[in-house]
Design a protein around this motif. Structure first.
Motif, PDB file in Angstrom:
ATOM      1  N   THR A 137      62.113  52.644  53.342  1.00 53.44           N
ATOM      2  CA  THR A 137      63.138  52.197  54.055  1.00 53.44           C
ATOM      3  C   THR A 137      62.823  52.230  55.466  1.00 53.44           C
ATOM      4  O   THR A 137      63.136  51.160  56.104  1.00 53.44           O
ATOM      5  CB  THR A 137      64.325  53.277  53.806  1.00 53.44           C
ATOM      6  N   ASP A 152      59.109  61.424  49.242  1.00 48.12           N
ATOM      7  CA  ASP A 152      59.287  60.809  50.552  1.00 48.12           C
ATOM      8  C   ASP A 152      58.901  59.389  50.225  1.00 48.12           C
ATOM      9  O   ASP A 152      59.178  58.487  51.181  1.00 48.12           O
ATOM     10  CB  ASP A 152      58.136  61.346  51.671  1.00 48.12           C
ATOM     11  N   LYS A 165      62.136  57.099  51.223  1.00 44.11           N
ATOM     12  CA  LYS A 165      62.506  57.298  52.801  1.00 44.11           C
ATOM     13  C   LYS A 165      61.364  56.272  53.621  1.00 44.11           C
ATOM     14  O   LYS A 165      61.590  55.510  54.311  1.00 44.11           O
ATOM     15  CB  LYS A 165      62.376  58.899  53.029  1.00 44.11           C
TER      16      LYS A 165
END
Length: 216
Positions: A67, A61, A64
């Motif tokens: 981002t 993760d 992600k």
């Protein structure tokens, strides 16, 4: 095999760590908050000195979460105050913020990108990719030789001290987390070998001292 939770970000304020955790939760990212504070004095319980809260997520993760933080930072920049300290940074200083983005919060990194772009010195995606690769190479290098700790470790180990065992174990096993979530040994192969020897010597001499006291 259960995937390990790795430190993604650290805070010295519990509420900030919880807010960050809530952001992860909103984006369906599993997380853990670990209190690694060194200050347990109840008299200083309201003092942030020595406080540390680690938010851990799974390695899968990391990208992600990164981002999400970048997008959140871009939105927050719109409400930027005119006296924000980064506004006075030179172009060279802003570039350094980007080059060492792992040492700065995402808001400052995104703001550095925007300020450079506004000044006509935008850093391209290709340049960012190259900067990240170079930074990863630098961070992957082992720490400088731990000669002082190695000497202390040997002395303590031969004296049958637990300090020697701890130093040996630390040199041998300690790992650091890279910005991409990879974990690598922090010390050089030679220092790790020294740590292994210190650990073995320490354990042997602790056993010897224990047996000596029992016999005596």
């Amino acid at each position: 095999m259960i995937e390990e939770f790795i430190v993604f970000q650290k805070f010295n304020n519990q509420n900030a760590a919880k807010d960050f955790g809530n952001l992860m939760n909103l984006n369906q990212i599993e997380y853990l908050i670990e209190n690694t504070s060194i200050n347990f004095d109840p008299i200083l319980s309201n003092n942030e000195f020595g406080k540390e809260y680690c938010v851990k997520i799974k390695k899968a993760d990391f990208e992600k979460a990164d981002t999400i933080l970048r997008e959140t930072a871009k939105a927050e920049i719109k409400a930027l105050e005119n006296d924000y300290y980064l506004l006075s940074f030179s172009d060279e200083e802003l570039i350094e913020v980007i080059e060492k983005s792992d040492e700065w919060n995402k808001f400052d990194v995104e703001l550095a990108h925007k300020l450079l772009k506004d000044r006509g010195k935008e850093i391209t995606e290709h340049q960012i990719s190259e900067i990240k690769k170079q930074r990863m190479v630098e961070l992957s290098k082992p720490e400088e030789s731990q000669r002082v700790y190695i000497i202390i470790g040997y002395v303590s180990a031969f004296l049958g001290g637990f300090l020697g065992v701890f130093i040996g174990w630390h040199l041998l096993t300690f790992k650091k987390t890279l910005p991409n979530g990879n974990r690598i040994y922090a010390y050089s192969e030679n220092d790790r070998k020294q740590g292994n020897r210190i650990l073995i010597i320490g354990v042997v001499f602790i056993v010897i001292w224990i047996l000596y006291r029992i016999i005596k």
